[in-house]
Design an enzyme around this catalytic site. Structure first.
Site, PDB file in Angstrom:
ATOM      1  N   ASN A  15       0.918  -1.133   0.246  1.00 37.09           N
ATOM      2  CA  ASN A  15       0.033  -0.053   0.049  1.00 37.09           C
ATOM      3  C   ASN A  15       0.893   1.548   0.171  1.00 37.09           C
ATOM      4  OD1 ASN A  15      -1.012   2.316   1.372  1.00 37.09           O
ATOM      5  ND2 ASN A  15      -3.130   1.066   2.001  1.00 37.09           N
TER       6      ASN A  15
ATOM      7  N   ASP B  32      -0.179   4.394  -0.143  1.00 35.39           N
ATOM      8  CA  ASP B  32      -0.903   5.946   0.261  1.00 35.39           C
ATOM      9  C   ASP B  32       0.276   6.624   0.821  1.00 35.39           C
ATOM     10  OD1 ASP B  32      -3.145   4.342  -0.220  1.00 35.39           O
ATOM     11  OD2 ASP B  32      -3.836   4.080   1.729  1.00 35.39           O
ATOM     12  N   HIS B  33       0.806   6.589   1.628  1.00 32.80           N
ATOM     13  CA  HIS B  33       1.806   6.754   2.745  1.00 32.80           C
ATOM     14  C   HIS B  33       2.863   7.921   1.642  1.00 32.80           C
ATOM     15  CE1 HIS B  33      -1.036   6.936   5.566  1.00 32.80           C
ATOM     16  NE2 HIS B  33      -0.667   5.234   5.796  1.00 32.80           N
TER      17      HIS B  33
ATOM     18  N   ARG C 255       2.782  19.079   1.928  1.00 34.33           N
ATOM     19  CA  ARG C 255       4.389  20.468   0.529  1.00 34.33           C
ATOM     20  C   ARG C 255       3.546  20.611   0.029  1.00 34.33           C
ATOM     21  NH1 ARG C 255       9.254  22.069   1.997  1.00 34.33           N
ATOM     22  NH2 ARG C 255       9.629  22.050   4.644  1.00 34.33           N
TER      23      ARG C 255
ATOM     24  N   HIS D  67      -5.883   3.921  -1.297  1.00 34.41           N
ATOM     25  CA  HIS D  67      -7.043   3.770  -1.075  1.00 34.41           C
ATOM     26  C   HIS D  67      -7.613   5.538  -1.164  1.00 34.41           C
ATOM     27  CE1 HIS D  67      -9.243   4.326   2.801  1.00 34.41           C
ATOM     28  NE2 HIS D  67     -10.324   4.334   2.110  1.00 34.41           N
TER      29      HIS D  67
ATOM     30  N   ARG E 136      -9.533   8.095  -0.644  1.00 35.61           N
ATOM     31  CA  ARG E 136     -10.182   8.754   0.438  1.00 35.61           C
ATOM     32  C   ARG E 136     -10.670   9.670  -0.332  1.00 35.61           C
ATOM     33  NH1 ARG E 136      -8.703   6.652   6.006  1.00 35.61           N
ATOM     34  NH2 ARG E 136     -10.541   8.312   6.513  1.00 35.61           N
TER      35      ARG E 136
ATOM     36  N   ARG F  29      -7.396  12.897   0.938  1.00 33.34           N
ATOM     37  CA  ARG F  29      -5.936  13.702   1.510  1.00 33.34           C
ATOM     38  C   ARG F  29      -4.651  13.028   1.795  1.00 33.34           C
ATOM     39  NH1 ARG F  29      -7.476   9.869   7.872  1.00 33.34           N
ATOM     40  NH2 ARG F  29      -9.310  11.546   7.265  1.00 33.34           N
ATOM     41  N   HIS F  30      -4.610  11.600   1.340  1.00 33.59           N
ATOM     42  CA  HIS F  30      -2.697  11.146   0.662  1.00 33.59           C
ATOM     43  C   HIS F  30      -3.034  10.996  -1.113  1.00 33.59           C
ATOM     44  CE1 HIS F  30      -4.596   7.060   1.570  1.00 33.59           C
ATOM     45  NE2 HIS F  30      -4.295   7.580   2.921  1.00 33.59           N
TER      46      HIS F  30
ATOM     47  N   GLU G  57      -8.229   0.709  -2.453  1.00 36.93           N
ATOM     48  CA  GLU G  57      -9.372   0.596  -1.661  1.00 36.93           C
ATOM     49  C   GLU G  57     -10.522   2.154  -1.602  1.00 36.93           C
ATOM     50  OE1 GLU G  57      -6.712   0.604   1.668  1.00 36.93           O
ATOM     51  OE2 GLU G  57      -6.034  -1.376   1.600  1.00 36.93           O
TER      52      GLU G  57
ATOM     53  N   THR H 233      -6.704   6.488  10.171  1.00 40.85           N
ATOM     54  CA  THR H 233      -6.611   5.408   9.839  1.00 40.85           C
ATOM     55  C   THR H 233      -8.108   4.719   9.650  1.00 40.85           C
ATOM     56  OG1 THR H 233      -5.365   3.424   8.753  1.00 40.85           O
ATOM     57  CG2 THR H 233      -5.163   4.324  11.265  1.00 40.85           C
ATOM     58  N   THR H 234      -8.073   3.515   9.077  1.00 40.94           N
ATOM     59  CA  THR H 234      -9.620   2.804   8.777  1.00 40.94           C
ATOM     60  C   THR H 234      -9.360   2.204  10.384  1.00 40.94           C
ATOM     61  OG1 THR H 234      -8.776   2.711   6.419  1.00 40.94           O
ATOM     62  CG2 THR H 234     -10.643   0.812   7.593  1.00 40.94           C
TER      63      THR H 234
ATOM     64  N   GLU I 139     -10.428  -9.008   3.281  1.00 43.99           N
ATOM     65  CA  GLU I 139      -9.229  -8.472   3.735  1.00 43.99           C
ATOM     66  C   GLU I 139      -9.799  -9.219   5.355  1.00 43.99           C
ATOM     67  OE1 GLU I 139      -7.313  -5.929   2.593  1.00 43.99           O
ATOM     68  OE2 GLU I 139      -6.572  -5.792   3.954  1.00 43.99           O
TER      69      GLU I 139
ATOM     70  N   HIS J 198      -3.588  -4.427   8.097  1.00 45.52           N
ATOM     71  CA  HIS J 198      -3.619  -3.296   9.021  1.00 45.52           C
ATOM     72  C   HIS J 198      -2.255  -3.647  10.104  1.00 45.52           C
ATOM     73  CE1 HIS J 198      -4.835   0.386  10.578  1.00 45.52           C
ATOM     74  NE2 HIS J 198      -5.646   0.710   9.164  1.00 45.52           N
ATOM     75  N   GLY J 199      -1.453  -2.299   9.609  1.00 43.18           N
ATOM     76  CA  GLY J 199      -0.553  -2.250  11.233  1.00 43.18           C
ATOM     77  C   GLY J 199       0.698  -3.767  10.873  1.00 43.18           C
TER      78      GLY J 199
ATOM     79  N   GLY K 183       1.524  -1.381   4.137  1.00 49.83           N
ATOM     80  CA  GLY K 183       1.502   0.172   3.699  1.00 49.83           C
ATOM     81  C   GLY K 183       2.822   0.730   4.411  1.00 49.83           C
ATOM     82  N   HIS K 184       1.897   1.402   5.869  1.00 50.56           N
ATOM     83  CA  HIS K 184       3.112   2.635   6.647  1.00 50.56           C
ATOM     84  C   HIS K 184       4.247   2.420   7.113  1.00 50.56           C
ATOM     85  CE1 HIS K 184       3.757   5.076   9.986  1.00 50.56           C
ATOM     86  NE2 HIS K 184       3.509   5.588   9.538  1.00 50.56           N
TER      87      HIS K 184
HETATM   88  N1  PXP Z   1      -6.124  -2.822   4.097  1.00 53.66           N
HETATM   89  C1  PXP Z   1      -6.540  -1.986   4.295  1.00 53.66           C
HETATM   90  C2  PXP Z   1      -7.809  -2.517   3.990  1.00 53.66           C
HETATM   91  C3  PXP Z   1      -5.928  -0.844   5.061  1.00 53.66           C
HETATM   92  O1  PXP Z   1      -7.038   0.057   4.637  1.00 53.66           O
HETATM   93  C4  PXP Z   1      -4.923  -0.784   5.084  1.00 53.66           C
HETATM   94  C5  PXP Z   1      -4.627   0.873   5.774  1.00 53.66           C
HETATM   95  O2  PXP Z   1      -4.868   1.731   4.239  1.00 53.66           O
HETATM   96  C6  PXP Z   1      -4.041  -1.485   4.969  1.00 53.66           C
HETATM   97  C7  PXP Z   1      -4.832  -2.864   4.740  1.00 53.66           C
HETATM   98  C8  PXP Z   1      -2.006  -1.249   5.557  1.00 53.66           C
HETATM   99  O3  PXP Z   1      -2.152  -1.034   6.838  1.00 53.66           O
HETATM  100  P1  PXP Z   1      -0.862  -0.341   7.234  1.00 53.66           P
HETATM  101  O4  PXP Z   1      -1.169   0.829   6.108  1.00 53.66           O
HETATM  102  O5  PXP Z   1      -1.235   0.065   8.800  1.00 53.66           O
HETATM  103  O6  PXP Z   1       0.365  -1.472   6.681  1.00 53.66           O
END
Ligand code: PXP
Length: 245
Positions: free
Chosen positions: A15, A17-18, A26, A51, A53, A57-58, A78, A108-109, A159, A196-197, A218-219
């Site tokens: 992912n 996004d970040h 910026r 994602h 959104r 935001r990103h 997403e 975050t979600t 998921e 996630h996480g 992702g993060h």
């Molecule tokens: N899966 C879904 C559906 C999410 O919304 C996210 C966060 O955007 C992730 C996975 C990935 O989570 P993380 O960025 O904490 O790895």
């Protein structure tokens, strides 16, 4: 160790996004999420996730066009269950859409989609996406009610939200819930994803669940990139998954 595409292989979707979060800090043009996607693929990612959104935001709309132009692996979009997002998905036709809940004030979600609320709306969305040739996934909590309802709604995949597991390290109950729900979903004919996480420190027990076939991460990849570069961050994660599988 299973080979890519073979039985038992665990796909790693990154992912990005970040990468966009850093750029949006910026309002400039770097770093570019599409360029990150190419580097992740070269480092072994099996797919790319972003994602879009509602508050942008990103990831921005133009990022999706750019990612789809350059990505060689499947793209997982997403998005929330809204008419705006459904129209975007129908236009872009990504490989997969994962439907997620969205609240503007969240960082975050925070939880999975409650598929028992407004099931008609979710079912209509799944039907529209499938009609456009898009594989569907529902981001849900590890709760048997959510699994059964997801199967009834006719999604191809779910998921499992791993946030609770990640936030309670060492609690066997959260891992057991993931394991039990993955088994239940597979038995109902659903493909099972998770995310996630997750980090290299906590991914092992999740990667070891054989009923799970895809992780979305992702993060931690973007944060590790600051120190080791994005290619190495992807490779570290792949190694941690393979070691556990
Ligand atoms: N899966 C879904 C559906 C999410 O919304 C996210 C966060 O955007 C992730 C996975 C990935 O989570 P993380 O960025 O904490 O790895």
């Amino acid at each position: 160790m299973a080979s890519p595409g073979g039985p038992g292989y665990l796909r790693l979707y990154i992912n990005i996004d970040h990468v966009a979060t850093i750029r949006q800090a910026r309002h400039t043009d770097e770093p570019d999420p599409a360029a990150a996607a190419v580097l992740c693929e070269a480092a072994g990612a099996d797919g790319i996730t972003a994602h879009l959104r509602e508050d942008r935001r990103h990831i921005q709309d133009a990022d999706l066009d750019a990612i789809l132009r350059v990505a060689r692996t499947p793209f997982n979009l997403e998005m929330a269950v809204t008419d705006e997002m459904l129209a975007i998905a129908e236009r872009l036709r990504p490989h997969q859409v994962t439907l997620v809940p969205e609240r503007r004030e969240e960082v975050t979600t925070e939880g999975g989609l409650d598929v028992t609320l407004q099931p008609g709306r979710v079912k209509d969305a799944l039907t529209r996406l499938a009609a456009a040739g898009i594989r569907t996934s529902l981001f849900i909590d590890a709760d048997p009610r959510m699994i059964d309802q997801s199967a009834a709604l006719g999604t191809a995949a779910i998921e499992l939200h791993t946030g609770r597991y990640c936030h309670t390290p060492g609690d066997p109950a959260t891992l057991a819930a993931l394991r039990d729900c993955a088994r239940r979903a597979r038995a109902a004919g659903l493909a099972v994803h998770a995310g996630h996480g997750l980090t290299v420190r906590n991914v092992g027990p999740v990667a070891a669940i054989r009923d799970i076939e895809e992780l979305n991460i992702g993060h931690t990849i973007v944060s590790r990139s600051v120190f080791v570069g994005i290619a190495e961050a992807v490779k570290e994660m792949r190694r941690a998954m393979d070691d556990a599988r």
